[in-house]
Write a protein that holds these residues in place. Structure first.
Motif, PDB file in Angstrom:
ATOM      1  N   TYR A  76       0.830  -1.213   0.000  1.00  0.00           N
ATOM      2  CA  TYR A  76       0.000   0.000   0.000  1.00  0.00           C
ATOM      3  C   TYR A  76       0.865   1.264   0.000  1.00  0.00           C
ATOM      4  O   TYR A  76       0.595   2.221  -0.732  1.00  0.00           O
ATOM      5  N   SER A  77       1.918   1.257   0.809  1.00  0.00           N
ATOM      6  CA  SER A  77       2.796   2.430   0.884  1.00  0.00           C
ATOM      7  C   SER A  77       3.444   2.729  -0.462  1.00  0.00           C
ATOM      8  O   SER A  77       3.553   3.882  -0.875  1.00  0.00           O
TER       9      SER A  77
ATOM     10  N   MET B 260       3.454   6.042  -5.259  1.00  0.00           N
ATOM     11  CA  MET B 260       3.474   6.026  -6.721  1.00  0.00           C
ATOM     12  C   MET B 260       2.347   6.893  -7.290  1.00  0.00           C
ATOM     13  O   MET B 260       2.562   7.673  -8.210  1.00  0.00           O
ATOM     14  N   VAL B 261       1.125   6.711  -6.789  1.00  0.00           N
ATOM     15  CA  VAL B 261      -0.008   7.403  -7.411  1.00  0.00           C
ATOM     16  C   VAL B 261      -0.392   8.687  -6.686  1.00  0.00           C
ATOM     17  O   VAL B 261      -1.076   9.530  -7.250  1.00  0.00           O
ATOM     18  N   GLY B 262       0.057   8.833  -5.418  1.00  0.00           N
ATOM     19  CA  GLY B 262      -0.097  10.113  -4.745  1.00  0.00           C
ATOM     20  C   GLY B 262      -1.411  10.364  -4.048  1.00  0.00           C
ATOM     21  O   GLY B 262      -1.596  11.450  -3.501  1.00  0.00           O
TER      22      GLY B 262
ATOM     23  N   PRO C   3      -1.171  19.078 -11.130  1.00  0.00           N
ATOM     24  CA  PRO C   3      -1.167  18.564  -9.758  1.00  0.00           C
ATOM     25  C   PRO C   3      -2.565  18.161  -9.297  1.00  0.00           C
ATOM     26  O   PRO C   3      -3.536  18.841  -9.591  1.00  0.00           O
ATOM     27  N   ASP C   4      -2.617  17.043  -8.654  1.00  0.00           N
ATOM     28  CA  ASP C   4      -3.869  16.564  -8.096  1.00  0.00           C
ATOM     29  C   ASP C   4      -4.101  17.208  -6.741  1.00  0.00           C
ATOM     30  O   ASP C   4      -3.187  17.285  -5.932  1.00  0.00           O
TER      31      ASP C   4
ATOM     32  N   ASP D  48       5.853  13.446  -7.479  1.00  0.00           N
ATOM     33  CA  ASP D  48       4.968  13.646  -8.627  1.00  0.00           C
ATOM     34  C   ASP D  48       5.733  14.155  -9.837  1.00  0.00           C
ATOM     35  O   ASP D  48       5.366  13.878 -10.976  1.00  0.00           O
ATOM     36  N   SER D  49       6.785  14.913  -9.566  1.00  0.00           N
ATOM     37  CA  SER D  49       7.524  15.512 -10.677  1.00  0.00           C
ATOM     38  C   SER D  49       8.502  14.525 -11.322  1.00  0.00           C
ATOM     39  O   SER D  49       8.996  14.762 -12.413  1.00  0.00           O
ATOM     40  N   LEU D  50       8.761  13.428 -10.620  1.00  0.00           N
ATOM     41  CA  LEU D  50       9.666  12.419 -11.190  1.00  0.00           C
ATOM     42  C   LEU D  50       8.931  11.577 -12.220  1.00  0.00           C
ATOM     43  O   LEU D  50       7.729  11.399 -12.135  1.00  0.00           O
ATOM     44  N   SER D  51       9.659  11.026 -13.167  1.00  0.00           N
ATOM     45  CA  SER D  51       9.036  10.081 -14.091  1.00  0.00           C
ATOM     46  C   SER D  51       8.673   8.837 -13.280  1.00  0.00           C
ATOM     47  O   SER D  51       9.302   8.543 -12.255  1.00  0.00           O
TER      48      SER D  51
END
Lengths: 252, 207
Positions: free
Chosen positions: B33-34, B39-41, B113-114, B137-140
């Motif tokens: 989960y972490s 990964m998805v934020g 940004p979400d 979020d800014s990383l690929s």
């Protein structure tokens, strides 16, 4: 790599415990005298400390187990299909049901409206397997099958009568088959994995038509980022268990 | 859970004992989960992704050979699922950006940004935490994946190398580049953590 760049790379490995004592010593003395590298190292370490483990939400495991129980029947037919004789026939029968179930067709005459409509793949197939495949069936190689007290929702014979043939249209190419093993494989790949919000707009990548004694049922299938999104014409949409590569492989 | 116990459970599940799978879920759910969360934020999608990972693991458990640890295997499943999800999300966003382009705006795969954390949640989170989230979020997705496998899941360089099918040397340099990008982001936001107490680094990689 500049000297400082090199130390930054070492800082990263230091955080991972990857430096030998000499390298470690060399890094630490550099950090003591280079404020920029020191700052970058502190930032890396802060990130590292920040990225910790968050507990899964309450009820997560229960949710997974619920979904897994529903998905359990879906994975059986393909493994069975690899067998021969009786096992393969059982698989074909089960898969016929799965395909019907996958298409969201209510087995109206046998079971009335499906109670678990949102999880089409979970009805039919599992009951059939349990119904006709006792744990000690001679040449059934799959260890998966266990006797169970579940009430069969449909009988094997009514199921067998359901899907006679499958036609797959992919662009201009149309193929037709009555092969039970092939139908089984398609059924497995297309069976329900999780609900989708809605079917995509536009032409499906595949149109799969199953001939049943009551007529035919049509399944529209899209390749969405490698996943298979299925829609049965009634607006019910779901992501399939198999992926687009598996389907392409099955179709060749 | 020892490797031996893990193998026994997997054998049971493959033999048809669906309920035995729960032990694996309980053992690995927090890290899976972490990983998905970072990964998805956001929590809702993370839950879906993590659940999907376990379902796929269950469905393909018969094909799990036990050459690697179950944990390594399911982390890889999880990050794959997340990357697919991020791609499809980026695609949807790109569509909406196309309209912006008509008015002379810049089109492309801009990450919008979400607003995924509720205000209350956001208040609770430290500035660093928020900054790290935006930085991730800014990383690929590929940089995010490799960094998280190391930081959240605690995989060694060798395990990551095996999971991602890349050379250990590449693992080291890619993790470094991911960290560097993330730190550059933090520094550019002015969110520079001061020299705090010198905590020991996290556990080693077993090298």
């Amino acid at each position: 790599m500049s000297r400082c760049e090199n130390f930054l790379e070492m800082s990263s490995r230091y955080l991972d415990g990857d430096l030998n004592p000499d390298e470690e010593q060399s890094l630490l003395s550099h950090l003591a005298e280079c404020p920029d590298c020191r700052r970058a190292y502190e930032a890396m370490r802060a990130v590292s400390l920040e990225l910790d483990v968050t507990d899964a939400p309450e009820g997560f495991a229960a949710g997974v187990m619920g979904a897994v129980r529903a998905a359990a029947p879906g994975r059986r037919p393909r493994r069975l299909a690899a067998g021969r004789g009786r096992a393969a026939r059982i698989a074909a029968l089960a898969a016929c049901c799965a395909l019907i179930a996958a298409a969201g067709l209510k087995l109206a005459s046998e079971s009335g409206p499906a109670a678990n409509e949102s999880e089409p793949a979970s009805f039919g197939a599992v009951s059939v397997e349990r119904d006709i495949a006792p744990a000690n069936a001679g040449d059934v190689v799959d260890r998966d099958i266990t006797g169970d007290d579940a009430e069969p929702a449909v009988s094997a014979s009514s199921c067998a009568a359901k899907v006679d043939a499958v036609t797959v249209q992919e662009g201009e190419v149309v193929s037709h088959s009555r092969d039970g093993g092939y139908i089984a494989e398609l059924a497995e790949i297309l069976s329900w994995s999780r609900a989708a919000e809605s079917a995509p707009q536009g032409e499906p990548d595949w149109v799969i038509t199953a001939e049943v004694d009551a007529g035919e049922l049509v399944l529209n299938v899209w390749d969405e980022q490698g996943e298979l999104l299925c829609e049965d014409g009634s607006g019910e949409a779901w992501y399939a268990l198999g992926d687009a590569d598996e389907l392409r492989e099955a179709l060749t | 859970m020892t490797r031996e116990q893990e193998r026994e459970i997997i054998e049971k599940v493959v033999a048809g004992d669906t309920e035995a799978f729960e032990a694996l879920v309980l053992e690995h759910q927090n890290k899976v989960y972490s990983l998905a969360l970072r990964m998805v934020g956001n929590e809702e999608d993370a839950r879906d992704m993590a659940q999907e990972a376990f379902i796929r693991a269950f469905n393909s458990l018969a094909g799990f050979r036990g050459d690697s640890k179950f944990s390594v295997w399911i982390y890889r499943l999880t990050s794959n699922i997340c990357i697919d999800f991020l791609r499809s999300r980026a695609k949807k966003r790109t569509v909406s950006m196309t309209w912006a382009d008509d008015e002379g705006g810049e089109a492309g795969e801009l990450e919008i940004p979400d607003e995924t954390w509720s205000p209350a949640e956001r208040l609770e989170r430290s500035e660093t935490r928020e900054s790290v989230r935006r930085g991730l979020d800014s990383l690929s997705p590929q940089y995010r994946e490799i960094l998280l496998l190391r930081e959240i899941n605690g995989l060694s360089y060798d395990e990551i190398s095996e999971a991602l099918g890349i050379e250990p040397g590449t693992v080291k340099s890619r993790i470094f580049r991911a960290r560097k990008k993330l730190c550059d982001f933090l520094l550019s936001e002015g969110n520079i953590p001061g020299p705090g107490a010198s905590n020991a680094p996290k556990g080693g990689t077993g090298v």
